[in-house]
Design a protein around this motif. Structure first.
Motif, mmCIF file in Angstrom:
data_model
loop_
_atom_site.group_PDB
_atom_site.id
_atom_site.type_symbol
_atom_site.label_atom_id
_atom_site.label_comp_id
_atom_site.label_asym_id
_atom_site.label_seq_id
_atom_site.Cartn_x
_atom_site.Cartn_y
_atom_site.Cartn_z
ATOM 1 N N SER A 3 38.560 106.869 -24.552
ATOM 2 C CA SER A 3 37.551 107.030 -25.531
ATOM 3 C C SER A 3 36.831 105.771 -25.844
ATOM 4 O O SER A 3 37.254 104.723 -25.887
ATOM 5 C CB SER A 3 37.838 107.741 -26.922
ATOM 6 N N ILE A 4 35.459 106.001 -26.073
ATOM 7 C CA ILE A 4 34.534 104.676 -26.430
ATOM 8 C C ILE A 4 34.666 104.341 -28.044
ATOM 9 O O ILE A 4 34.671 105.467 -28.808
ATOM 10 C CB ILE A 4 33.162 105.222 -25.963
ATOM 11 N N ALA A 5 34.874 103.419 -28.142
ATOM 12 C CA ALA A 5 34.931 102.751 -29.585
ATOM 13 C C ALA A 5 33.776 102.393 -30.173
ATOM 14 O O ALA A 5 33.070 101.460 -29.774
ATOM 15 C CB ALA A 5 35.613 101.482 -29.698
ATOM 16 N N TYR A 6 33.172 103.223 -31.179
ATOM 17 C CA TYR A 6 31.906 102.881 -31.539
ATOM 18 C C TYR A 6 31.866 101.718 -32.465
ATOM 19 O O TYR A 6 32.793 101.476 -33.003
ATOM 20 C CB TYR A 6 31.416 104.139 -32.603
ATOM 21 N N LYS A 7 30.782 101.295 -32.443
ATOM 22 C CA LYS A 7 30.612 99.885 -33.493
ATOM 23 C C LYS A 7 30.047 100.465 -34.742
ATOM 24 O O LYS A 7 29.130 101.354 -34.897
ATOM 25 C CB LYS A 7 29.570 99.062 -32.850
ATOM 26 N N LYS A 8 30.839 99.984 -35.857
ATOM 27 C CA LYS A 8 30.529 100.858 -37.206
ATOM 28 C C LYS A 8 29.801 99.543 -37.962
ATOM 29 O O LYS A 8 29.181 99.909 -39.005
ATOM 30 C CB LYS A 8 31.632 101.154 -37.877
ATOM 31 N N SER A 9 30.075 98.407 -37.859
ATOM 32 C CA SER A 9 29.373 97.304 -38.601
ATOM 33 C C SER A 9 29.303 95.992 -37.713
ATOM 34 O O SER A 9 29.792 95.702 -36.840
ATOM 35 C CB SER A 9 30.535 97.057 -39.800
ATOM 36 N N TYR A 10 28.064 95.419 -38.258
ATOM 37 C CA TYR A 10 27.979 93.909 -37.857
ATOM 38 C C TYR A 10 27.650 92.836 -38.953
ATOM 39 O O TYR A 10 27.473 93.330 -39.992
ATOM 40 C CB TYR A 10 26.418 94.129 -37.091
ATOM 41 N N LYS A 11 28.047 91.785 -38.628
ATOM 42 C CA LYS A 11 28.175 90.722 -39.707
ATOM 43 C C LYS A 11 26.812 89.703 -39.371
ATOM 44 O O LYS A 11 26.822 89.484 -38.256
ATOM 45 C CB LYS A 11 29.360 89.960 -39.489
ATOM 46 N N CYS A 12 26.204 89.402 -40.199
ATOM 47 C CA CYS A 12 24.989 88.865 -39.963
ATOM 48 C C CYS A 12 25.186 87.177 -40.160
ATOM 49 O O CYS A 12 25.734 87.006 -41.421
ATOM 50 C CB CYS A 12 23.485 89.144 -40.872
ATOM 51 N N SER A 653 31.605 93.110 -36.185
ATOM 52 C CA SER A 653 32.594 92.973 -37.107
ATOM 53 C C SER A 653 33.261 94.375 -37.165
ATOM 54 O O SER A 653 34.275 94.490 -38.223
ATOM 55 C CB SER A 653 32.207 92.563 -38.282
ATOM 56 N N THR A 654 33.419 95.142 -36.376
ATOM 57 C CA THR A 654 34.124 96.565 -36.607
ATOM 58 C C THR A 654 35.661 96.216 -36.726
ATOM 59 O O THR A 654 36.084 97.011 -37.503
ATOM 60 C CB THR A 654 33.664 97.461 -35.475
ATOM 61 N N ALA A 655 36.160 95.640 -35.412
ATOM 62 C CA ALA A 655 37.643 95.301 -35.588
ATOM 63 C C ALA A 655 38.060 94.451 -36.862
ATOM 64 O O ALA A 655 39.112 94.954 -37.271
ATOM 65 C CB ALA A 655 37.977 94.801 -34.234
ATOM 66 N N ALA A 656 37.453 93.695 -36.983
ATOM 67 C CA ALA A 656 37.631 92.786 -38.096
ATOM 68 C C ALA A 656 37.782 93.491 -39.493
ATOM 69 O O ALA A 656 38.720 93.275 -40.219
ATOM 70 C CB ALA A 656 36.946 91.507 -38.025
ATOM 71 N N ASP A 657 36.735 94.315 -39.539
ATOM 72 C CA ASP A 657 36.538 95.085 -40.712
ATOM 73 C C ASP A 657 37.842 95.975 -40.836
ATOM 74 O O ASP A 657 38.532 96.338 -42.057
ATOM 75 C CB ASP A 657 35.291 95.805 -41.014
ATOM 76 N N GLU A 658 38.066 96.798 -39.793
ATOM 77 C CA GLU A 658 39.114 97.738 -39.669
ATOM 78 C C GLU A 658 40.417 96.980 -40.036
ATOM 79 O O GLU A 658 41.517 97.515 -40.821
ATOM 80 C CB GLU A 658 39.270 98.434 -38.631
#
Length: 991
Positions: A3-12, A653-658
């Motif tokens: 399954s494709i891991a969606y991107k949920k957040s980006y860090k600016c 930053s999806t993985a880092a946020d999770e």
């Protein structure tokens, strides 16, 4: 398939911001900081990576002059408001300010000691100020024009000040004598003096002007020893100090030049000006020792008469190099080097861009995407290194603004860049050689869209405002690498009815899509540009198009605030995305075509999921239109830029946020268990602290509620509150404000607030940030709760009065002597009802003995009296008139009280009716006995006047305890009965 891991957040990461808009600047003593004028603000910038350390907010006027103290503790600034300000660099606070000039301050400098500040004004005045006290120490007049430059003598023993003006003169001011000692002119300069410099030995003054000469002045006799023609308009001259790398290289070159031609000691200096080149000079023979072969700055253009080139130059301390500032807000850092044969060379080590103007397009460049190519409102394309965010190099060749660009890595590993410009041409650039390798000039309008081939990398497509779409061949570029090649057109078609804004090539190189201002997007077959399908449905012009990397569909972004996905086979609209509040300017696929990233004219960047047709994240980091959106092909890192001249880099930053969320959840579970253990152990101080850490206001309320039920609740609550810090106390005020709004929770909030106010002093409370708003939210509800409790107290008093009157409960017999409390008799009921205590002056306890009194109508009243007056009361006779008068006074006072307290008045009238009914029934049965004993009834007496000041008022006893009384007329009986009832109300309320 995974399954494709969606991107949920980006860090600016705001990596490139504007920090310099032209004008004054200053360099710190160690060269690590730049103090730059940015409109009305002052930016403190890190010279290594152009990151903004801090910002000083000035007034509403543009900054005209800047200076730094020698110890870097203070920043001096002046603006068009003529206000001179001194800022403390550590705290960014203005420590003092003043006005002195009648016009704008055009320049300022600080002496070597840091105690004096000299300012040059447009009013032709030169003023010297005491920095510490802020008063003017010297006032010099003499220039007939604007004072353009000013400098102190570097030797502290020589208190001399030099100033240059646009009247082509230089004046020397003696600070000890407070006078002008020399005027250096004599037609040596015929134009404005732009820069002054002092030689290393301190006896030669160098001046440069826009008359294209440098003059050397002997400070012993103030004569001009030499004039060096430089043949360009100069903006700055700097003396090369001995011992630096520049002096070493120039010394080697000097030895090859030959003999000396002047008696003056040789002086090496550098000049910069409108040509945009750096030149080194030797005063002996006026020889140019070194000149740059090409300019690193944009030179003046005759077509539009744009002013370019250098505007200032300064040597950095500690032999760090030479800093030159260009007219287009670039900071160029140069270092020197020597070749193996001893030749001197100048190398550009770093380029910082102070202001990018409006960013119109950008793309990642290089095989590893470590560079970012940015197109702005200039003829150049700037390439930034993402590691340091310094401008590595510039592609210059277009004669007008670059509107679009695209990048690719060719099949032979070369990084290529194609650009389209307003000069109707397209250019292909090679990153390695940093030069243009191909030019195409067949368009008849501005080129607004370009796109490289995705698979073969042997062609690119361009769209223009001439409404045509062209395919350009890249064949032969690698073979003919020595010269710029003229590109050939493979196919052309009149694609649209209006300007073409965007083009995209399919991943398999078989199709190309074009989006136009005519509200349509067209899909064409390559290589002959045969129309395949026309996509119609948008209500405004289309700004961006892109093919899906996995599906047979195309994405379009339009000015109608929507994004659409179209089926290529039949041109049907598959999905429509709505969410932007303004035109959608850019859109691109992410995560193998399952997500979309878009930017709009509202400054918003949105992340969409194709399957759900909804956006999952919104980012607001721009203050203007976001024209440019770049997506990394490998890392899918984002870069956005727009009209606010800011470039933002976005990292997934999806993985880092999770991971962070999981860590916080795990920590919360452990803290929760620790909280439960503390509650079980009755360690409320620790439990309250953990509840604050976890942010659980409900649990915190339960803990305080439990503490309120304890016997030592005062000690326990105060102990828990004393263990809290200021931030936790502020949070507690916020929680208490919420609890205080609910009647069921307000009692705990009031207890907590009471304890907090006991612990903290008013000053400590006021010093809390934002406490004013919290207290304003607490006061109205606290007043409402107080009013509610006050009403409850009134109701209980009324109930006591009613039950006493009905003989259900025994009345309170503690009565206060009335004379000593004569003033408070009338105010006592009101004071009790409003939560006030009656004045205790003269209060005496009374016994429970009753003194039986006969009313005029034969009724009986029992009234308690003080124990020490019982015998006197029984031994005195004939005081019936005194008692009647007191009862009358009491009745009048109660009438006034009843006017203010209608609830008690209604109850008193009701109780009076009950008592009168009881009396009538008793009169019928006891009429004869009442007549027989009419004049013989014992009367209660009051003590002598020295001891007793007022007769206590009797209290109605129960019907079974009343004695028979004599007969009296009905009028007196009613009046006396009413007084007795009213005084009974007063006594009950006092109780």
């Amino acid at each position: 398939m995974a399954s494709i891991a969606y991107k949920k957040s980006y860090k600016c990461m705001p990596s490139l911001q504007q920090f310099y808009t032209g004008g004054p600047f200053a360099v710190s003593s160690d060269g690590s900081l730049l103090v730059c004028a940015c409109n009305e603000q002052i930016k403190i910038v890190d010279a290594s990576n152009a990151s903004i350390k801090s910002t000083i907010e000035g007034d509403s006027e543009s900054v005209t002059a800047l200076a730094l103290s020698p110890d870097d503790k203070f920043v001096f600034s002046a603006s068009h408001s003529r206000q001179i300000r001194v800022w403390e660099l550590s705290s960014l606070q203005c420590v003092r300010s003043w006005k002195g000039h009648e016009g704008p301050v055009m320049g300022m400098t600080c002496d070597a000691s840091g105690g004096l500040l000299a300012t040059a004004g447009a009013d032709g005045k030169v003023l010297v100020w005491d920095v510490e006290k802020g008063f003017c120490t010297h006032y010099f007049r003499g220039h007939k024009g604007v004072v353009t430059c000013i400098t102190f003598h570097p030797d502290q023993d020589h208190l001399v000040l030099f100033s240059g003006s646009d009247d082509a003169t230089i004046r020397v001011w003696d600070l000890d004598g407070k006078r002008c000692v020399a005027v250096l002119g004599n037609q040596k300069h015929v134009s404005a003096v732009t820069s002054l410099a002092i030689s290393e030995n301190g006896w030669t003054l160098l001046s440069s002007g826009r008359d294209k000469v440098v003059n050397l002045w002997d400070l012993r006799n103030y004569s001009c020893e030499m004039t060096v023609p430089v043949y360009e308009t100069l903006e700055a001259v700097c003396v090369v100090r001995s011992g630096t790398c520049f002096a070493t290289g120039l010394g080697l070159n000097e030895q090859r030049k030959g003999k000396k031609k002047s008696s003056l000691p040789p002086i090496h200096f550098v000049t910069v000006g409108e040509r945009g080149v750096v030149r080194f000079w030797n005063s002996e023979g006026a020889v140019c020792l070194f000149e740059q072969q090409s300019s690193d700055a944009t030179i003046a253009s005759d077509a539009d008469d744009l002013r370019r080139g250098f505007t200032a130059a300064v040597f950095l301390p500690s032999d760090q190099g030479l800093l030159c500032v260009t007219a287009d807000q670039q900071f160029l850092f140069y270092t020197s080097s020597q070749s193996s044969d001893g030749e001197f060379s100048l190398n550009l080590s770093k380029r910082l861009i102070g202001y990018n103007e409006e960013i119109v397009d950008m793309k990642f460049l290089g095989e590893d995407e470590q560079f970012l190519a940015v197109a702005t409102n200039l003829e150049q394309v700037r390439v930034y290194d993402l590691a340091s965010m310094s401008c590595s190099y510039v592609f210059a060749g277009h004669t007008d603004i670059v509107l679009c660009l695209d990048t690719c890595v060719s099949n032979d590993g070369k990084s290529l860049l194609v650009t389209g410009s307003k000069d109707n041409s397209v250019r292909v650039w090679e990153q390695t050689r940093k030069c243009c390798i191909g030019v195409g000039t067949s368009h008849m309008g501005a080129v607004g869209a370009v796109a490289f081939s995705k698979k073969k990398k042997n062609f690119f497509v361009s769209g223009s405002s001439d409404r045509t779409l062209k395919v350009w061949s890249l064949d032969g570029l690698s073979e003919n690498a020595a010269a710029t090649m003229n590109l050939k057109v493979k196919a052309v078609v009149a694609a649209h009815d209006k300007d073409i804004n965007s083009v995209a090539v399919a991943p398999n190189d078989n199709l190309v899509c074009s989006g136009s201002q005519d509200r349509t997007a067209c899909v064409w077959r390559l290589p002959n540009l045969v129309s395949k399908v026309v996509l119609k449905g948008h209500k405004r012009g289309i700004w961006a198009v892109e093919f899906s990397p996995v599906d047979q569909c195309v994405l379009t972004a339009s000015g109608d605030k929507t994004i659409k996905i179209w089926d290529i086979s039949d041109g049907s609209c598959l999905r429509t995305f709505e969410g932007h509040n303004s035109s959608v300017l850019r859109a691109s696929f992410l995560t193998r075509g399952t997500q979309i990233i878009s930017s709009g004219a509202d400054g918003i960047v949105k992340l969409w999921t194709v399957r759900t047709n909804e956006f999952i994240a919104t980012y607001d980091q721009h203050e203007d239109k976001v024209w440019a959106l770049a997506v990394g092909k490998k890392t899918e890192m984002l870069a956005t830029g727009g009209g606010d001249a800011v470039v933002n880099l976005w990292y997934d930053s999806t993985a880092a946020d999770e991971e962070e969320a999981f860590r916080r959840e795990e920590e919360g579970v452990l803290k929760g268990q620790e909280l439960e253990n503390a509650v079980k152990d009755a360690d409320y101080t620790k439990a309250i602290r953990i509840a604050f850490q976890l942010g659980r206001p409900h649990k915190l309320f339960e803990l305080f509620s439990e503490l309120c039920r304890k016997k030592r609740e005062e000690y326990d609550i105060e102990k828990s509150l004393r263990a809290l810090g200021n931030e936790e106390l502020k949070q507690l005020f916020e929680y208490a404000r919420e609890w205080n709004t609910k009647p069921k929770l307000c009692h705990v909030a009031q207890v907590v607030l009471f304890r907090v106010f006991n612990i903290l002093t008013p000053r400590e409370i006021i010093e809390m940030e934002g406490i004013g708003e919290l207290l304003e939210g607490l006061i109205p509800y606290s007043q409402r709760h107080f009013s509610r409790i006050d009403r409850f107290i009134r109701s209980t008093l009324l109930l006591d009065y009613a039950l006493t009157g009905m003989s259900v409960i025994e009345p309170d017999t503690d009565i206060v002597p009335s004379k000593e409390l004569s003033v408070s008799r009338h105010e006592a009921p009101k004071a009790i009802l409003y939560g006030q205590k009656p004045s205790p002056n003269g209060v005496k306890k009374v016994s429970s003995e009753k003194l039986k009194l006969k009313s005029s109508g034969g009724g009986e009243v029992d009234e308690p009296i003080p124990e020490d007056m019982t015998e006197q009361a029984h031994s005195r006779k004939g005081k019936k008139e005194v008692l009647s008068k007191k009862l009358m006074d009491s009745s009048l006072e109660q009438d006034e009280a009843k006017a203010e307290e209608p609830i008690i008045e209604n109850a008193a009238v009701h109780m009076q009716t009950i008592v009168e009914t009881e009396k009538r029934s008793s009169k019928k049965k006891k009429r004869k006995s009442a007549s027989a004993h009419d004049g013989e009834a014992d009367e209660a007496t009051v003590g002598n006047s020295e001891q007793i000041h007022e007769t206590p008022i009797g209290v109605v006893e129960s019907k079974s305890k009343k004695r028979k009384s004599g007969k009296s007329d009905k009028g007196k009986e009613k009046k006396s009965g009413k007084a007795i009832i009213d005084d009974t109300s007063t006594a009950s309320l006092q109780a």
